[in-house]
Design an enzyme around this catalytic site. Structure first.
Site, short mmCIF file in Angstrom:
data_model
loop_
_atom_site.label_atom_id
_atom_site.label_comp_id
_atom_site.label_asym_id
_atom_site.label_seq_id
_atom_site.Cartn_x
_atom_site.Cartn_y
_atom_site.Cartn_z
N CYS A 115 2.65 -34.64 8.17
CA CYS A 115 3.44 -34.08 7.06
C CYS A 115 3.34 -34.92 5.80
O CYS A 115 3.72 -34.47 4.73
CB CYS A 115 4.91 -33.96 7.47
SG CYS A 115 5.74 -35.58 7.63
N ASN A 334 11.17 -10.91 -5.44
CA ASN A 334 12.29 -11.06 -4.51
C ASN A 334 13.12 -9.78 -4.44
O ASN A 334 13.47 -9.31 -3.35
CB ASN A 334 13.15 -12.26 -4.93
CG ASN A 334 14.22 -12.60 -3.93
OD1 ASN A 334 15.16 -11.84 -3.73
ND2 ASN A 334 14.08 -13.75 -3.30
N ARG A 408 27.28 -18.68 0.47
CA ARG A 408 26.30 -18.39 1.51
C ARG A 408 26.60 -19.29 2.72
O ARG A 408 27.02 -20.43 2.57
CB ARG A 408 24.86 -18.58 1.03
CG ARG A 408 24.36 -20.00 0.94
CD ARG A 408 23.03 -20.12 0.19
NE ARG A 408 22.00 -19.26 0.67
CZ ARG A 408 21.05 -19.63 1.53
NH1 ARG A 408 21.04 -20.85 2.04
NH2 ARG A 408 20.11 -18.78 1.89
N PHE A 779 5.29 -35.20 21.55
CA PHE A 779 6.62 -35.04 22.17
C PHE A 779 6.53 -34.43 23.57
O PHE A 779 7.46 -33.78 24.03
CB PHE A 779 7.55 -34.20 21.28
CG PHE A 779 7.45 -34.56 19.83
CD1 PHE A 779 7.80 -35.83 19.38
CD2 PHE A 779 6.98 -33.66 18.89
CE1 PHE A 779 7.69 -36.17 18.05
CE2 PHE A 779 6.86 -33.99 17.55
CZ PHE A 779 7.22 -35.26 17.13
N GLY A 1066 6.36 -41.05 28.43
CA GLY A 1066 7.31 -41.87 29.16
C GLY A 1066 7.78 -43.10 28.41
O GLY A 1066 8.43 -43.96 28.99
N GLU A 1239 11.80 -42.55 23.60
CA GLU A 1239 12.59 -41.43 24.09
C GLU A 1239 14.08 -41.72 24.24
O GLU A 1239 14.90 -40.85 23.92
CB GLU A 1239 12.02 -40.96 25.43
CG GLU A 1239 10.65 -40.36 25.33
CD GLU A 1239 10.06 -40.01 26.70
OE1 GLU A 1239 10.01 -38.82 27.04
OE2 GLU A 1239 9.66 -40.93 27.41
#
Length: 1310
Positions: A115, A334, A408, A779, A1066, A1239
């Site tokens: 990202c 829109n 909203r 993950f 793990g 984890e």
């Protein structure tokens, strides 16, 4: 005519006749240029991974306009005469990284890195937008960008570091300023935000004035309304009825994805028409052209200061989508989506209340003006008709006072999420009497926004009182009614009264601000994000223990880090897309395509019939059993792979897969098993191997008999969670000589992929090579589920003898990959009146899906986390259910997160039944070392290793827990519409070490290359390995070894080079990999020591290596780390305190503060471990609070996009996020005394859920008081995830009505 544009200053010129108008900028960048920083993640404008900077030149004003756009939605033809800048264009490894890249690296803000290029461009654009960049703007800079790894806190700090009003010492942990040092802002890498990286190219300025052909090609750009009308008339008059698509921003294709597969005859770009670009203010109001982008509308409305309404409209519009969508999406587009396709628009609702009108151009009727209400209610706009302008009137000239507000309720407070319901109200008021009003509601499951005219008429002319408002709300309930089939129907309906009440409450004459606390709590903006980190620095094993920046972080930020889909396509490469089952259990009779014609570009459809002779149809295998690659005669579950369609482009392959029709037959078949109850009823169970079945503790019969109280057969249900790695499943298979094959796979398990591919193709393993450099997030989802993706590509490549690759689109990935194991838990618990628990009995039904996969690991993981409390005695009965549902995968903390939640749910139930605080029950049942050893046996370690009890007390002090409990109580007593809760939760997380290989080789120039079996997923494995090699080789103590880390490079995993690679998961692979390379380095040190001794004095590293080469010393060593029996398993400890605030009107939960104390032993790299702790916690926050994994009755995933599946964003993380890493001293039998961090911290997010339950409990007490109900309402269960509808329902869907009724009764007695 040519299409001319620039990318990173480079000129591109294309013949317009050769360009498919539906081609996106993303497709061109990734397939036709060397620039790979622009990533495909969602393909629908919902994640920000593909963001680029678009620059336009205005020849009249001679100015350049810069803004971000989502390249996956932007059409290539629409960037004519524009300049595009990607993250590589900002800076790179060759020309020097941009300051933004350095800041992301230095603030430890990049983990998997997928990202980060999009984040970098978003931040750069924000810096260009503001001459004075502030902390407030910094938080908004990346608000639309998703990240699954970091938890956002370090990203926000990296952004804030550019703010003019920030003090670097207030920012989080970073490489530029160590805590305790006297730091100045000039210690940061300098950034001149006014200096443009890529100036607008002169050659584009010359092109702009050239004439544009508006009709010759499929893409045309008329320059006036008249020109557009001629074009539309010509198209309409065509005997074949040419299909036409009017283009402004094209952002609608992010929501209506089927539009991308439509092949239009004409694409008409309407953004050059002056009349449609206008923003004009006159005495009556504002007229806005339909193609004006939402961002420009916002800027224009903010400038209108004569009427506050316009500022409020702008503020609401800033919550529509993300900035990079608003920058290209138009106001007219829109509204047309809302009118033509019933899009749940915010724009339509707020403009409806504002009294807007639209000017429509119709070929048959000419130009006509209608109110927005008439427009929305009318028939769908015809293809050849369009909105030209929108008019918003001024209201301030009325003699009466004007009130205007918008509302909203959405899963994300600051946008990038569709609303459950939106509303906007305008009222003219005189002397507290409503003269008239406009009440608009939308997005609640209706065709379009509506005005509630009956309620408007009822309120007009009335002075607002409790009774009047109560009657209005009752009347409102008859009109705001979602259509059948709408999700969360009752919740959406309940929001309307709340918003109406919020708007009119101030007009109630009898109400005074200090009157018995009856006033409505004023909504507050979210507090600014802040944080603190307390990180121990350990120099004992330098450079191990140093918080060095993640290896390759700047490379990831610039977008130069290579992921599988970034590898250039080999010659003659083909592309695959999966055809999956839509039936849970059915006979497959055949596959065809719609209209019985083979779609463009399709070369083959690969199925089980194409598995080579001698091979096997398997797509996954572990010791627990294989899983088929392709369905054969019968499908086993929805989402099962039936075939792989292969085409000449990825788009053609994806389109063909969508056009595929699978013919099923279900006659004479047993009904599918679609629930764990049905599985038990039909004895459809997988056997759990005895060695994997957890051990029971004590005698529960005795424990139950000793109990003063018992809760019997209480039920809990837990659903699933999707991985949402930013990089979806991907692979590239290339046939090689001698019937061998090379597969590039984004996987966590190259060794297992290797074995599966060889078995499926029926060839020896020495003819298969799996290469994995890095993975864009895993993950657990790329442990098992990556295997069939790589194998399918290998089968297709083998059959066609051409390279085949696939990049699975987000929807298919979500439908085929699965997620966490859903389960049903039934428990009975016995306990003393003091709260001490004496026995716990559990029956747990786990939905494994159609195949067992790694599901046998789940029971022991559940119990491992659940045993964090001393239950006295513990017994359980696990049933691993075989259903006709998607096979589940192991996801970060698999079973453990469910186990910790089960424990907390039981604790809270016990506390409620005894009317005691849950924190008291938790503390009473914390382990002593003796009970810990009883429950965990040898895994408990030595007494000094048990730190949880002291951590519980330490965090209680540092977080001021008791003081804040009192403050929360005071807050709840004085606030009616907001309630707070606070909770402290401990975790114990067992992890196991496993065999891991490594190799260290020293090259002739003294540089070092390292190979390990572990895969870099973003967890910093390479970084820790480099540090360990630097430490272990540094034991030579020759000149230059103190800077050896800079000479070390960790390279990609190659299964023919590094065998026995095992799997990455793990949480202990980094430790195991470090242990392996340490062994290698010890071997090299032994080989080099004699040379040092012969030198007779000090010697530099480079000279030593030169001598070693001259004397033919073997400078490559490999080894396999195999853990000793005793430290194979150890326990991780952590404690978290979280405080939340809930809004009783909407059910929104804000995490005000989280404090974490985590024991990481002696951290190998505290910066990396901090990132893992925060990232895991926020992913857990998603599981407990936000992420709804919804399927239909047959198991098909419905939440299959960024529109419907909401992971945490910047605005949903804790506003104050404090983390302390505990250095718990030496642990001789672990890797340099370190502990896992990947984890375990995810489980700490249960503290947010528990705190929310406390807040809900207070709301329920209040509601029962209003209703005059005697019972306390403490006995309830807060489901997971505790979304807004869930919280609101438990607080009371009728809370406003109940309040008004109660208040009316109170006032009548005064």
């Amino acid at each position: 005519m040519s299409l001319v544009f620039a990318i990173n200053g480079q000129r591109f010129e294309l013949d317009l006749s050769s360009v498919d108008p539906s081609t996106t900028l993303l497709e061109f960048l990734r397939y036709e240029t060397p620039f790979k920083s622009v990533k495909l993640s969602c393909g629908e404008g919902g994640c920000g991974a593909c963001v680029v900077l678009l620059s336009k030149y205005d020849p009249v004003l001679q100015t350049v306009e810069d803004f971000t756009v989502s390249s996956c939605l932007t059409l290539l033809c629409s960037i004519n005469h524009c300049s595009i800048t990607t993250s590589e264009g900002l800076g790179n490894s060759r020309d020097g990284f941009h300051t933004i890249h350095d800041r992301f690296s230095g603030f430890h803000a990049s983990q998997c890195g997928f990202c980060t290029p999009g984040m970098s461009v978003s931040l750069y654009s924000a810096l260009l937008d503001f001459s004075e960049f502030t902390v407030l703007e910094a938080e908004k800079a990346v608000s639309g960008n998703l990240c699954r790894c970091t938890g956002y806190r370090p990203i926000v700090d990296a952004c804030k570091s550019f703010a003019a009003d920030v003090d670097i010492e207030d920012l989080g942990f970073n490489s530029f300023c160590k805590k305790g040092d006297s730091c100045k802002n000039n210690s940061l890498p300098r950034c001149d935000s006014e200096k443009r990286v890529c100036s607008f190219p002169e050659f584009l300025k010359d092109e702009i004035n050239k004439s544009v052909d508006s009709g010759m090609h499929r893409w045309c750009s008329p320059g006036s309304v008249e020109e557009l009308q001629r074009l539309l008339r010509t198209c309409k008059a065509n005997s074949d009825g040419l299909s036409i698509k009017l283009i402004a921003g094209n952002t609608s294709t992010g929501y209506y994805k089927d539009e991308r597969e439509r092949n239009y005859n004409k694409y008409v770009d309407i953004t050059r028409i002056p009349e449609m670009k206008v923003i004009r203010e006159n005495e009556n109001g504002v007229e806005i052209g339909a193609v004006v982008t939402i961002s420009k509308v916002i800027a224009a409305l903010k400038e209108i200061r004569v009427e506050k309404m316009f500022g409020k409209l702008a503020a609401h519009m800033e919550k529509i989508a993300a900035r990079f969508i608003r920058n290209f999406g138009s106001i007219g587009g829109n509204l047309v989506m809302a009118q033509r396709k019933q899009f749940p628009s915010d724009m339509a609702t707020i403009l409806l209340a504002a009294g807007a009108s639209v000017n429509i151009m119709s070929l048959s009727r000419g130009l006509e003006k209608v109110t927005l209400e008439q427009f929305l209610q009318g028939p769908p706009l015809e293809a050849y008709d369009l909105v030209v302008t929108i008019e918003i009137p001024f209201w301030h000239r009325q003699s009466s006072e004007l009130l205007f507000e918008t509302y909203r309720a959405a899963p994300r407070p600051n946008g990038s999420a569709l609303a459950y319901l939106n509303a906007a109200f305008l009222a003219r008021v005189k002397d507290r009497m409503v003269v008239n009003c406009r009440l608009a509601f939308g997005a609640y499951g209706t065709k379009h926004a509506i005005r509630c005219k009956e309620v408007e008429e009822f309120l007009s002319g009335k002075v607002i009182t409790d009774n009047v408002l109560s009657e209005a709300i009752t009347l409102l309930g008859k009109f705001v009614v979602p259509e059948e089939g709408t999700s969360n129907l009752a919740y959406r309906s309940s929001l309307a009264p709340g918003f109406l009440f919020k708007f009119f409450h101030s007009l109630i004459l009898a109400e005074k601000p200090s009157s018995n606390g009856f006033h409505l709590d004023q909504p507050k903006p979210l507090p600014m994000l802040s944080s603190s980190q307390h990180i121990p620095i350990n120099d004992e094993f330098f450079p191990v223990g140093e918080p060095v920046a993640k290896s390759g972080a700047s490379l990831q930020a610039s977008g130069e880090a290579v992921y599988v889909d970034d590898i250039p396509a080999p010659t003659n490469c083909l592309y695959g897309a999966f055809i999956y089952s839509t039936k849970p259990y059915a006979k497959v009779k055949g596959i065809c395509f719609k209209e019985n014609s083979v779609p463009d570009g399709v070369l083959a459809v690969i199925s089980y019939k194409d598995v080579p002779k001698g091979g096997q149809n398997i797509g996954m295998k572990f010791s627990f059993g294989p899983e088929p690659l392709f369905a054969e005669d019968f499908t086993l579950h929805v989402g099962q792979c039936i075939a792989l369609v292969v085409a000449d482009t990825q788009r053609h392959a994806d389109t063909a897969a969508n056009l595929a029709i699978v013919e099923y037959e279900t006659e004479d078949l047993e009904p599918p098993i679609l629930s764990v109850e049905d599985a038990v009823k039909n004895s459809s169970l997988f056997e759990i191997y005895p060695f994997l079945y957890p051990q029971q503790v004590g005698d529960t019969s005795k424990g139950m008999s000793e109990a003063d109280h018992r809760i019997l057969s209480s039920e809990i249900r837990l659903g699933s969670q999707y991985f949402f790695y930013m990089e979806t499943q991907t692979a590239l298979a290339v046939p090689d000589e001698d019937n061998s094959i090379v597969v590039y796979s984004s996987c966590q398990t190259p060794q297992y992929v290797h074995s599966v591919v060889a078995t499926c193709l029926g060839i020896p393993e020495n003819k298969v090579r799996i290469i994995t450099r890095r993975v864009g997030g895993g993950f657990g989802g790329k442990a098992v589920k990556a295997m069939p993706v790589a194998t399918a590509c290998a089968v297709a490549a083998n059959k066609l003898q051409r390279p085949v690759r696939t990049y699975v689109n987000r929807k298919t990935d979500m439908i085929m990959t699965g997620g966490r194991h859903p389960m049903k838990i039934t428990y009975s618990v016995g306990f003393k009146s003091t709260g001490k628990i004496t026995a716990l009995e559990l029956e747990i039904l786990i939905d494994a899906g159609a195949t067992v996969g790694l599901s046998m690991l789940i029971p022991s993981n559940i119990i491992g986390a659940l045993k964090k409390y001393n239950w006295g005695a513990l017994s359980f009965d696990f049933k691993l259910c075989k259903t006709n549902l998607l096979s589940k995968a192991i996801m970060r903390a698999p079973g453990d997160v469910q186990g910790t939640y089960i424990a907390e749910a039981i604790i809270e139930n016990v506390a409620s039944s005894l009317s005691l605080e849950a924190d008291t029950i938790r503390k009473i049942n914390l382990h002593t070392y003796e009970s810990l050893a009883l429950f965990y046996n040898r895994g408990a370690g030595e007494p000094h290793e048990y730190t949880l009890s002291s951590m519980w007390d330490k965090l209680g002090v540092s977080s001021k827990f008791e003081e804040r409990v009192s403050l929360v109580r005071e807050f709840n007593e004085s606030n009616i519409w907001r309630k707070r809760g606070i909770s402290r939760v401990p975790i114990i997380y067992p992890v196991s070490m496993f065999a891991t290989p490594g190799r260290v080789s020293v090259l002739s120039d003294g540089t070092v290359v390292v190979e390990v079996g572990g895969i870099e997923l973003g967890q910093g494995l390479w970084t820790k390995v480099k540090q360990m090699v630097g430490y272990a080789l540094g034991m030579l103590q020759c000149g230059g070894t103190e800077k050896l880390v800079d000479k070390i490079r960790v390279v990609q995993s190659d299964t023919l080079s590094m065998v026995q690679g095992n799997f990455t998961g793990g949480s202990t692979t980094s430790e195991g990999s470090c242990a392996a390379v340490r062994l290698c380095c010890e071997t090299l040190v032994k080989r080099l020591k004699p040379l040092m001794e012969k030198s007779g004095g000090p010697i530099s590293w480079n000279n030593l290596i030169s001598q070693a080469y001259a004397q033919s010393v073997n400078l490559s060593a490999s080894d396999l780390y195999t853990p000793e029996e005793t430290p194979t398993q150890y326990l991780n400890y952590g404690v978290a305190v979280s405080e939340v605030e809930i809004d009783l009107v909407t059910g929104q939960t804000t995490v005000l503060q989280t404090d974490i104390l985590y024991d990481s032993g002696k951290s190998l790299n505290p910066a990396v471990d901090l990132g893992q702790i925060e990232g895991a916690f926020v992913q857990g926050l998603g599981f407990f609070m936000l992420e709804e994994y919804i399927t239909d009755s047959e198991g098909l995933v419905l939440t299959d996009s960024t529109w419907t599946y909401k992971i945490p964003t910047v605005d949903t993380i804790p506003r104050q996020f404090n983390v302390e890493i505990l250095n718990s001293g030496r642990h001789e039998k672990r890797i340099l005394s370190s502990k896992a961090s990947g984890e375990p911290p995810l489980l700490l997010a249960a503290s947010v859920h528990c705190a929310t339950r406390e807040a809900v409990k207070e709301a329920r007490k209040q509601l029962r008081m209003w209703k005059g109900v005697n019972d306390s309402g403490l006995m309830f269960q807060l489901p997971v995830p505790a979304t807004m509808p869930v919280v609101k329902e438990l607080c009371g869907l009728d809370t406003v009505e109940s309040y008004l009724e109660w208040k009316s009764g109170v006032n009548s007695r005064l």
